[in-house]
Design a protein around this motif. Sequence first.
Motif, PDB file in Angstrom:
ATOM      1  N   UNK A 336       0.685  -1.166  -0.110  1.00  0.00           N
ATOM      2  CA  UNK A 336       0.052   0.209   0.132  1.00  0.00           C
ATOM      3  C   UNK A 336       0.886   1.344  -0.025  1.00  0.00           C
ATOM      4  N   UNK A 337       0.654   1.967  -1.049  1.00  0.00           N
ATOM      5  CA  UNK A 337       1.466   3.320  -1.161  1.00  0.00           C
ATOM      6  C   UNK A 337       0.746   4.565  -0.783  1.00  0.00           C
ATOM      7  N   UNK A 338      -0.363   4.162  -0.043  1.00  0.00           N
ATOM      8  CA  UNK A 338      -1.301   5.467   0.230  1.00  0.00           C
ATOM      9  C   UNK A 338      -0.415   6.464   0.995  1.00  0.00           C
ATOM     10  N   UNK A 339       0.079   6.026   2.221  1.00  0.00           N
ATOM     11  CA  UNK A 339       0.634   6.847   2.883  1.00  0.00           C
ATOM     12  C   UNK A 339       1.896   7.827   2.365  1.00  0.00           C
ATOM     13  N   UNK A 340       2.600   7.156   1.319  1.00  0.00           N
ATOM     14  CA  UNK A 340       3.465   7.558   0.591  1.00  0.00           C
ATOM     15  C   UNK A 340       3.153   8.721  -0.407  1.00  0.00           C
ATOM     16  N   UNK A 341       2.100   8.454  -0.907  1.00  0.00           N
ATOM     17  CA  UNK A 341       1.164   9.592  -1.544  1.00  0.00           C
ATOM     18  C   UNK A 341       1.053  10.485  -0.850  1.00  0.00           C
ATOM     19  N   UNK A 342      -0.042  10.483   0.287  1.00  0.00           N
ATOM     20  CA  UNK A 342      -0.383  11.364   1.226  1.00  0.00           C
ATOM     21  C   UNK A 342       0.662  12.304   1.736  1.00  0.00           C
ATOM     22  N   UNK A 343       2.000  11.705   2.156  1.00  0.00           N
ATOM     23  CA  UNK A 343       2.955  12.486   2.586  1.00  0.00           C
ATOM     24  C   UNK A 343       3.538  13.583   1.337  1.00  0.00           C
ATOM     25  N   UNK A 344       3.462  12.950   0.273  1.00  0.00           N
ATOM     26  CA  UNK A 344       3.996  13.837  -1.065  1.00  0.00           C
ATOM     27  C   UNK A 344       2.929  15.163  -1.070  1.00  0.00           C
ATOM     28  N   UNK A 345       1.814  14.885  -0.805  1.00  0.00           N
ATOM     29  CA  UNK A 345       0.624  15.995  -0.817  1.00  0.00           C
ATOM     30  C   UNK A 345       0.825  16.729   0.426  1.00  0.00           C
ATOM     31  N   UNK A 346       1.100  16.255   1.344  1.00  0.00           N
ATOM     32  CA  UNK A 346       1.401  17.012   2.939  1.00  0.00           C
ATOM     33  C   UNK A 346       2.552  17.971   2.597  1.00  0.00           C
ATOM     34  N   UNK A 347       3.469  17.406   2.018  1.00  0.00           N
ATOM     35  CA  UNK A 347       4.976  18.426   1.734  1.00  0.00           C
ATOM     36  C   UNK A 347       4.529  19.336   0.685  1.00  0.00           C
ATOM     37  N   UNK A 348       3.824  19.204  -0.114  1.00  0.00           N
ATOM     38  CA  UNK A 348       3.422  19.942  -1.217  1.00  0.00           C
ATOM     39  C   UNK A 348       2.434  21.199  -0.789  1.00  0.00           C
ATOM     40  N   UNK A 349       1.558  21.015   0.449  1.00  0.00           N
ATOM     41  CA  UNK A 349       0.694  21.874   1.032  1.00  0.00           C
ATOM     42  C   UNK A 349       1.664  22.758   1.838  1.00  0.00           C
ATOM     43  N   UNK A 350       2.892  22.238   2.331  1.00  0.00           N
ATOM     44  CA  UNK A 350       3.603  23.249   3.197  1.00  0.00           C
ATOM     45  C   UNK A 350       4.368  24.156   2.439  1.00  0.00           C
ATOM     46  N   UNK A 351       4.897  23.575   1.184  1.00  0.00           N
ATOM     47  CA  UNK A 351       5.649  24.597   0.514  1.00  0.00           C
ATOM     48  C   UNK A 351       4.609  25.590  -0.390  1.00  0.00           C
ATOM     49  N   UNK A 352       3.538  25.168  -0.687  1.00  0.00           N
ATOM     50  CA  UNK A 352       2.713  25.956  -1.401  1.00  0.00           C
ATOM     51  C   UNK A 352       1.963  27.194  -0.321  1.00  0.00           C
ATOM     52  N   UNK A 353       1.883  26.692   0.818  1.00  0.00           N
ATOM     53  CA  UNK A 353       1.411  27.592   1.873  1.00  0.00           C
ATOM     54  C   UNK A 353       2.333  28.692   2.123  1.00  0.00           C
ATOM     55  N   UNK A 354       3.986  28.257   2.038  1.00  0.00           N
ATOM     56  CA  UNK A 354       4.991  29.265   2.244  1.00  0.00           C
ATOM     57  C   UNK A 354       4.892  30.459   1.064  1.00  0.00           C
ATOM     58  N   UNK A 355       4.532  29.877  -0.095  1.00  0.00           N
ATOM     59  CA  UNK A 355       4.467  30.512  -1.349  1.00  0.00           C
ATOM     60  C   UNK A 355       3.241  31.672  -1.388  1.00  0.00           C
ATOM     61  N   UNK A 356       2.222  31.048  -0.812  1.00  0.00           N
ATOM     62  CA  UNK A 356       0.938  31.839  -0.429  1.00  0.00           C
ATOM     63  C   UNK A 356       1.387  33.038   0.634  1.00  0.00           C
ATOM     64  N   UNK A 357       1.840  32.410   1.812  1.00  0.00           N
ATOM     65  CA  UNK A 357       2.398  33.475   2.841  1.00  0.00           C
ATOM     66  C   UNK A 357       3.066  34.595   2.306  1.00  0.00           C
ATOM     67  N   UNK A 358       3.858  34.350   1.554  1.00  0.00           N
ATOM     68  CA  UNK A 358       4.976  35.360   1.022  1.00  0.00           C
ATOM     69  C   UNK A 358       4.023  36.491   0.148  1.00  0.00           C
ATOM     70  N   UNK A 359       3.277  35.659  -0.768  1.00  0.00           N
ATOM     71  CA  UNK A 359       2.507  36.739  -1.726  1.00  0.00           C
ATOM     72  C   UNK A 359       1.201  37.644  -0.941  1.00  0.00           C
ATOM     73  N   UNK A 360       0.856  36.984   0.211  1.00  0.00           N
ATOM     74  CA  UNK A 360      -0.210  37.573   0.810  1.00  0.00           C
ATOM     75  C   UNK A 360       0.245  38.464   2.093  1.00  0.00           C
ATOM     76  N   UNK A 361       1.550  38.398   2.580  1.00  0.00           N
ATOM     77  CA  UNK A 361       1.944  38.772   3.905  1.00  0.00           C
ATOM     78  C   UNK A 361       1.274  38.285   4.949  1.00  0.00           C
ATOM     79  N   UNK A 362       0.674  37.065   4.798  1.00  0.00           N
ATOM     80  CA  UNK A 362      -0.067  36.678   6.170  1.00  0.00           C
ATOM     81  C   UNK A 362       0.328  35.189   6.217  1.00  0.00           C
ATOM     82  N   UNK A 363       0.557  34.721   7.591  1.00  0.00           N
ATOM     83  CA  UNK A 363       0.573  33.547   8.085  1.00  0.00           C
ATOM     84  C   UNK A 363      -0.399  32.727   7.448  1.00  0.00           C
ATOM     85  N   UNK A 364      -0.289  31.403   6.898  1.00  0.00           N
ATOM     86  CA  UNK A 364      -1.297  30.435   6.507  1.00  0.00           C
ATOM     87  C   UNK A 364      -1.571  29.315   7.440  1.00  0.00           C
TER      88      UNK A 364
END
Length: 366
Positions: A336-364
Amino acid sequence: MNELAQPSPMKQVRILCVGAGNMGRSHALAYQNIDGFEIVGICTRSKESGAKLNEQLGSDYPTFQDFDTALRESKPDAVCVSTWPDTHARFVTSALDAGCHVFVEKPLADSVEAAEEIVAKALSTDRKVVVGYILRHHPSWMRFIDVAKTLGKPLVMRMNLNQSSSGAAWETHKRLMSTVSPIVDCGVHYVDVMCQMTGAKPVRVSGIGARLSDELPEGMVNYGQLQVTFDDGSVGWYEAGWGPMMSETAFFIKDVVGPSGAVSIVAETASSAGQSDNVDAHTKTESIRVHHSELASDGSFAKADEWIHLEDEPDHDGLCLREQQFFYDAIVKGGDLTDHLQDAVNSMKIVAAADESFRTGKTVEL
C-alpha cells in the motif's frame, strides 16, 4: 537442481522513460541495471536529447518527441516522468489512464490541487505511483532522521540549499521558475524530512521571498524561506535560492536541535566553494555530528560530541538505483503506497502555503 527447485523468472516491467535531463539520465541508467526492467522507449522534447541519452546509455532504444505517441506505440507497463513540474499532472494522469504504473520526479505536481487529483487517480486505478523523494532512500539521511527522533520534543529544524548557478544550470533554473519557485521545487524534500523527524502535523506556515533577477517571469521569485510550526511545538525553516547572484557561503545547513542535544550533517567537501550547484553534492553527507546537552555536576558537558563517519555512501546514480528498486518492488510485490502519496501531498501543502504567505503577507493556517 530439479525443476521444482528452479527459481521463478523475474517479472519484466516494460518502462517508458520520459525526460532526458540529469534525473532522467540517472533513472534510465538504473532501469538498465535492474534485471526486472526493460526500457521500451525514450521520450524527449527533441531528437537530439533522445539521441544523447541513448549515447550515454550505450543503447539504441526507440525515441519519441510526443508523449501520447510514445505511450501508445511503446505499450509500457510503467512510465518514468522526469520532466518539468508543469507537465507532471498530464503525463502521470495519461499514464494511469493507460493502465501504467508511474514513477514521477518531485514535486508530484505544480499545485496542491493537481497533486491531490493524481493521488485520487492512482488509488482509483489501483496503479502504483512512486514520487522521487530521493532522501528517503539515502542511508545517511535515514540515520540523520533516526538520531533526530532521539532528541526529545520540540525539535528545531534548520535546513537550506542555495545554489549559485550559471550557464546551462541557470538556464535550467529559469525554465523551472516558469512554473515553480525554488522553495516549492526543492523544499518538498526537506519539509518531508521534517515531517518524518517530528511525526507531527504541520499547523502553520509563513514565508518570505525576493526577486533578484529581471530574467524571471513576472511575479516569480528566485529566493525564498519558509517557517513551519507543528502541533507538537516543533518548528523548522528551510531556505532556497537559485541564480548567479547567490552566495556560496553557508548554503549547506542541515541541523536539528532538541532538548537532549543536536544532530548535524557536516559535509565539508559537499559544502565547499563551487559545490552549491553540483547535484552529487546535494545528497552528500560525509559525517553526522551528535551533540549531547547533558551537563555534569560542575556545569561542563557530561559527554563529548560523537561523530558518525559515513563511508561508502551511494552517489547520485546509486541513490536513483535504490529508488527504482523500490519502484520495481512496489509493482511486483505490491504493498500500500497510500501513506507515501499522502506524504507527498502533505509536503506540497507546506511549500505551497509558504508561497501563499509570501504573496499575501499573512501566515497560513493549515
